[in-house]
Enzyme design. Sequence first.
Site, PDB file in Angstrom:
ATOM      1  CD  GLU A 292       0.605 -45.363   3.603  1.00 16.23           C
ATOM      2  OE1 GLU A 292       1.148 -46.400   3.995  1.00 16.23           O
ATOM      3  OE2 GLU A 292      -0.254 -45.351   2.690  1.00 16.23           O
ATOM      4  CE  LYS A 352       0.203 -50.282   6.176  1.00 13.90           C
ATOM      5  NZ  LYS A 352       0.533 -49.975   4.765  1.00 13.90           N
ATOM      6  CB  CYS A 403      -2.699 -47.351   3.398  1.00  6.68           C
ATOM      7  SG  CYS A 403      -2.803 -47.520   1.590  1.00  6.68           S
TER       8      CYS A 403
END
Length: 554
Positions: A292, A352, A403
Site C-alpha cells: 500500500e 479500498k 491494510c
Amino acid sequence: MSATITPAPAPASGAEGPPAQGSPLRRFVRPATALLSGLLLFLSFPPRPLWWLALPAFALLGWTLRGRRPRAGFGLGYLAGLGFMLPLLIWTGEEVGPVPWVALAAIEALFVAAAGLGIAAVSRLPWWPFFAAGVWILAEAARARVPFGGFPWGKIAFGQADGVFLPLAAVGGTPLLGFAVALCGFGLYEAYRRFRAYRATGAVPRGPLAATALAVLLPVTGAVAALPLVDDSAEDGTATVAAVQGNVPRLGLDFNSQRRAVLDNHAARTRELAEAVKEGREPQPDFVLWPENSSDIDPYANGDAADVIDGAVRAIGAPTVIGAVLAPPTGKLRNTLIQWDPELGPVATYDKRHVQPFGEYIPMRPFVRLFNSNVDRVSRDFGAGTKVGVFDLAGTKVGLATCYEAAFDWAVRDTVTHGAQLITVPSNNATFGRSEMTYQQLAMSRVRAVEHSRSVVVPVTSGVSAVIRPDGEIVSQTKMFTPDVLVEEVPLRSSLTPATRMGTLPEALLVALAAAGLGWSALRSARARRKPAEEAATGGAGTEGSATGGSGAA
C-alpha cells in the site's frame, strides 16, 4: 417452650457473600484485579508469544465480576478495558500525540465495560461461563461495527496466532476462536471456585461440576478435533510470489512528502530482483506484490511515475500489484491497488472498501479540530470502493485486503468466496514507527490464513513483510525499515473451510447465546423483585412452614 437459634452457615470458601470487613485497601482489590486482567490480555498479544496469558486474564476477570451488580460490573469492566486498550493502542499516538490515543482507548474500553456489565448480570446463572463468554463476543461484534464502521483491533482471536485454539478459526472464524479462549478462562476460574467450595463443604454438585468441566475441556477438545482443517497442501498447484519492501526515507506522517523516493525505492528493489533472476540467484516470480502507498504519486495523472512503474514491471516480466493513491480532479481520493501488466500496463484496479476514520478521512472534522489540529494533515478525504478485490495474476486468483481491512472479517472472507486462491494484505505501517502495530497486524493475517485455509502474503513499505502458509506458519519475513524482497513458492487452495462457508452464522449464534443469558438474568431479577411484594400482600403466609421446620430457623 424455648427456641434454639442456629446460626446461619458461613458462605463456603469461594462462594459469594457480603464484603469482608478489614483494611480499607481491600476495596481496591477488585479494581486492581480488573486492571491486571486487562494488562494480561495486552501481554497475550504479539510480538510476545504469550497467547496463554489470555486464560488467566479471563479467569481474573471472572473472579472480579462474578456476583457483582451490573453497575459495578460496568465500572470494573471499564478498568479492565483501559488496562487492555491503553497499552495495546499506544501506536495510534506515535506521531500525533497522546490525545487521539487516549481518546480511542477510552472509547474502545466502553465496549469492554458493557461486556463487564453483561458478564456480571449472567454470572449467577447456571452454566454462567458459557453465557459470559458469549457476552464478550457480543461486545466484540458491536465494537467491530460501531462507530464509524467499527474498530475490531484487539479482538481476542488476533492474539492467538501461536495458540492451541487457533484451529477453531477454520471452524467458526474469529468469533468462535475468541469465544473458546474466553470460555476456557472463565471455566478455569469456576473450577478454582468449585474446588475451594468442595474443600469447605465436601459437597460435589454434579450439575455445576459438569458445566465447569465442559467450560474447560470443550474448547481444548474442539481445537484438537479441528486440527484436520488446518491443511497447507497445494490443491491447485503452487505459485512463486515476490513481496517487495522498498522502505521509506524517514519515519512518521511526513514520509508522504518523500513520495517519489518511496516509489523509486520499490522500483529499485524490483529491478534488483530482475537482475537476481537473470543471474539465477532467485526464481522467476509468477507475480510481484508491492505494498500500500508504494506509489503515492498517481500514475494515471503523472507520466513520470507511470514510466518508473512500467520500467520496473517490464524488467521483472511478471504482473505486479501497485499500491497507489489516485487523485481525480474532483471528488475524493482513492486508496487503490493497480494490476500492472508488463505488456499492457494497468489493466485492473481495486479501491479500498473500508477506509480508516481519522486516518484516511475525518468524520466531524470541525469538532475534532478543537482537540487536535493534526486532523488537517488529512486535507482531502479518501472515499471507499464498492467492489470485492480479486485479481487474476498469471492464472492465480489473488484476493486483496488493504491494510486496515485485514481486521474486518467480511473484508477478507469476501475475497475467498469470490474465488481467491491466495490472499494478499498490502500495508503501509511507516506512520507508526517501530511500534508493535505491525506485529499485531501480522498476527491478524496469520489467523486469516487458518480461517480461510489460504496462503497470505503481506508486503509492507517498511516492515514487517511476510509470507504465510495456510496453516498460519510464517515461512519468511523481513526486518523493520529494511529494504528487502521475499520470494517464496506457496500452495494455492480453492476449498472452503466451515468458517468461510458459514460466514456470520457462528457469530450470530454466539450473540444469541449472550442475548438468551441476559434475558434469563433479567427475568430472574424481575421475579426476585416481585417476590417480597407478593409475600407482603399475602401476609407472609409463604414463610409459615419455615417456623417449625428443621432448616435451622427458629
